[in-house]
Design a protein around this motif. Structure first.
Motif, PDB file in Angstrom:
ATOM      1  N   THR A 264     -32.529 -32.013  25.323  1.00  0.00           N
ATOM      2  CA  THR A 264     -32.811 -30.582  25.360  1.00  0.00           C
ATOM      3  C   THR A 264     -33.336 -30.167  26.726  1.00  0.00           C
ATOM      4  O   THR A 264     -32.988 -29.097  27.247  1.00  0.00           O
ATOM      5  N   ASN A 284     -29.506 -30.299  20.695  1.00  0.00           N
ATOM      6  CA  ASN A 284     -30.083 -29.372  21.664  1.00  0.00           C
ATOM      7  C   ASN A 284     -30.892 -28.342  20.885  1.00  0.00           C
ATOM      8  O   ASN A 284     -30.327 -27.488  20.198  1.00  0.00           O
ATOM      9  N   PRO A 286     -33.439 -25.052  20.336  1.00  0.00           N
ATOM     10  CA  PRO A 286     -33.665 -23.789  21.052  1.00  0.00           C
ATOM     11  C   PRO A 286     -34.737 -23.963  22.123  1.00  0.00           C
ATOM     12  O   PRO A 286     -35.693 -24.736  21.952  1.00  0.00           O
ATOM     13  N   SER A 287     -34.585 -23.254  23.210  1.00  0.00           N
ATOM     14  CA  SER A 287     -35.500 -23.406  24.336  1.00  0.00           C
ATOM     15  C   SER A 287     -36.898 -22.918  23.986  1.00  0.00           C
ATOM     16  O   SER A 287     -37.087 -22.087  23.079  1.00  0.00           O
ATOM     17  N   THR A 373     -27.295 -24.827  20.828  1.00  0.00           N
ATOM     18  CA  THR A 373     -28.647 -25.043  20.311  1.00  0.00           C
ATOM     19  C   THR A 373     -28.658 -24.877  18.786  1.00  0.00           C
ATOM     20  O   THR A 373     -27.945 -24.039  18.224  1.00  0.00           O
ATOM     21  N   ARG A 375     -31.172 -25.830  14.934  1.00  0.00           N
ATOM     22  CA  ARG A 375     -32.360 -26.393  14.271  1.00  0.00           C
ATOM     23  C   ARG A 375     -31.988 -26.730  12.834  1.00  0.00           C
ATOM     24  O   ARG A 375     -31.057 -26.144  12.253  1.00  0.00           O
ATOM     25  N   SER A 453     -38.416 -25.086  18.006  1.00  0.00           N
ATOM     26  CA  SER A 453     -37.975 -24.882  19.383  1.00  0.00           C
ATOM     27  C   SER A 453     -38.696 -25.871  20.288  1.00  0.00           C
ATOM     28  O   SER A 453     -39.747 -26.404  19.937  1.00  0.00           O
TER      29      SER A 453
END
Length: 461
Positions: A264, A284, A286-287, A373, A375, A453
């Motif tokens: 990530t 990946n 979320p930022s 991205t 989750r 995140s």
């Protein structure tokens, strides 16, 4: 190690099983599967185009999370310091151990877990090789000298790039013909100070990413070689901290993080890769951004506009009042390159409010914008900020959570590993999570299904 282990690796990478060969000083050099010499120079800048494939490499999953299975069966205890077995295999070798029974080492992956972990490490080595060369080529001698770095310092950076060429060749040979080549990169710095700080942070999650999986590899032989390379990278990270005017090793234990955390953090800086480059299976997330990220370029990080640091938290050395610039400041406020620097005003402290913002699922990221991205469904809402440093994973309840604005806050915890060792020191990892499962350094990846995140690197010291 056998003096011709490099030749053995170069040949073995193409074989289906461990080769039975005898190498002598007269043996000709065997070309590696791939090295920096055969890939040629790379380019730089953001990716523009349409991805031809999206998403991580995948297969059907058997569950959404790994269920706790209890403690392993332990058959050995030693309370008296004496040998517990009634024999030794050979003189001076206690009973037990793995890979010490005379079998020929096989320096290649033994599972998909091995292959994907080692491939992630190779992606990391390639960008470090390019990054060090790129910084030297981009900035002038005057730029480096203005940042306090001499010709000897620049030579050290060049030597560290040479080390990365060796690391990339080693991992390419272990992985075999499908090992990924060097790619195109996009860097977040415009000054020497920002370049050095980015190197300090990139090598941190590169080092920590390997520590996170090293003990889990099925291939102990590959783990041994990777450990020997990551030990060098640990020294690189310390050097870049010294160049950055930071204390070189402000922790008692170096933290390890899961592969998906390292990927990530790494993926946003890889613009594109050649067609058919081996893809990764890691997630990946979320930022995550720290809206008031401590800024090591400031004498007092609490003054002036706050720095917003996303992911690896690139340094912003611009827009700092001259009176608050720590480079070449007087007394204990100085942050020029040095063997060791103590800051009179700490970058962060227990009880400091930390403000977050996060990205969304479904955002393109990484090589060719071909990763997305995501989750897990188990990450149903953000509840905790998880501070991961040294041996600790500490969950802090979020406050002022806004799902509409994708923001929340938490308080930096007052945690320690052992008496006298503040755990929140150095460059640490923070993720926003939905639940707080009990994890330790060896099973930290069990939290992945609950990651909302992140991670983001937090510059605590």
């Amino acid at each position: 190690m056998h003096p011709y282990v490099g030749l053995f690796l170069g040949l073995g990478a193409l074989a289906a099983a461990a080769p039975q060969v005898t190498l002598t000083p007269l043996s000709g050099p065997i070309p590696p599967v791939r090295s920096s010499e055969v890939t040629g120079p790379t380019s730089h800048g953001p990716f523009s185009g349409t991805p031809t494939v999206t998403g991580a490499l995948s297969a059907p999953a058997t569950a959404q999370s790994i269920a706790p299975a209890g403690a392993p069966v332990v058959t050995y205890t030693n309370n008296n310091g004496k040998l517990q077995a009634s024999y030794m295999p050979v003189p001076y070798q206690p009973a037990g151990g793995q890979g010490v029974n005379g079998t020929t080492p096989y320096y290649h992956p033994l599972s998909d877990f091995d292959y994907e972990s080692l491939t992630l490490a190779l992606y990391q080595e390639w960008i470090e090789l390019d990054l060090f060369h790129y910084g030297l080529a981009t900035f002038s001698v005057q730029d480096f000298e203005a940042a306090g770095l001499t010709a000897q310092d620049r030579f050290l950076i060049e030597f560290m790039a040479d080390q990365e060429a060796g690391h990339a060749t080693l991992l390419s040979n272990i992985l075999g013909p499908a090992a990924p080549p060097q790619c195109t990169y996009n860097y977040p710095f415009t000054t020497v100070r920002e370049f050095i700080d980015f190197c300090q942070k990139l090598t941190r999650f590169g080092e920590s990413g390997v520590y996170g999986f090293l003990g889990h590899l099925d291939s102990r032989e590959s783990a041994t070689l990777l450990l020997q390379s990551i030990s060098t990278e640990a020294r690189q990270q310390m050097i870049f901290r010294q160049f950055d005017g930071l204390f070189p090793m402000p922790v008692w234990f170096e933290v390890g993080c899961p592969q998906s955390w390292a990927w990530t953090l790494l993926a946003p800086y890889i613009s594109s890769c050649p067609a058919n480059t081996t893809r990764l299976a890691w997630q990946n997330f979320p930022s995550l951004t720290v809206l008031n990220q401590p800024n090591p370029a400031k004498t007092n990080p609490n003054l002036g506009a706050a720095q917003a640091g996303t992911g690896s938290n690139p340094l912003n050395s611009s827009d700092i009042a001259a009176s608050n610039q720590c480079l070449n400041a007087t007394g204990s406020s100085d942050c020029a390159p040095a063997i060791s620097q103590n800051r009179s005003i700490p970058l962060s402290y227990p009880g400091r409010p930390v403000h977050f913002a996060w990205g969304s699922v479904g955002e393109p990221v990484g090589p060719n914008n071909s990763y997305v991205t995501s989750r897990s469904p188990l990450a149903d809402q953000p509840r905790y900020a998880m501070f991961v440093s040294q041996l600790n994973a500490t969950y802090v309840p979020l406050v002022n959570v806004s799902l509409a604005a994708n923001t929340a806050s938490a308080v930096q915890p007052n945690m320690s590993t052992f008496a006298g060792d503040p755990a929140a020191n150095g460059t640490i990892f923070i993720s926003i999570v939905s639940h707080n499962p009990y994890v330790t350094p060896f099973n930290l990846s069990l939290v992945n299904p609950y990651v909302w995140s992140g991670p983001v690197l937090y510059q605590a010291g």
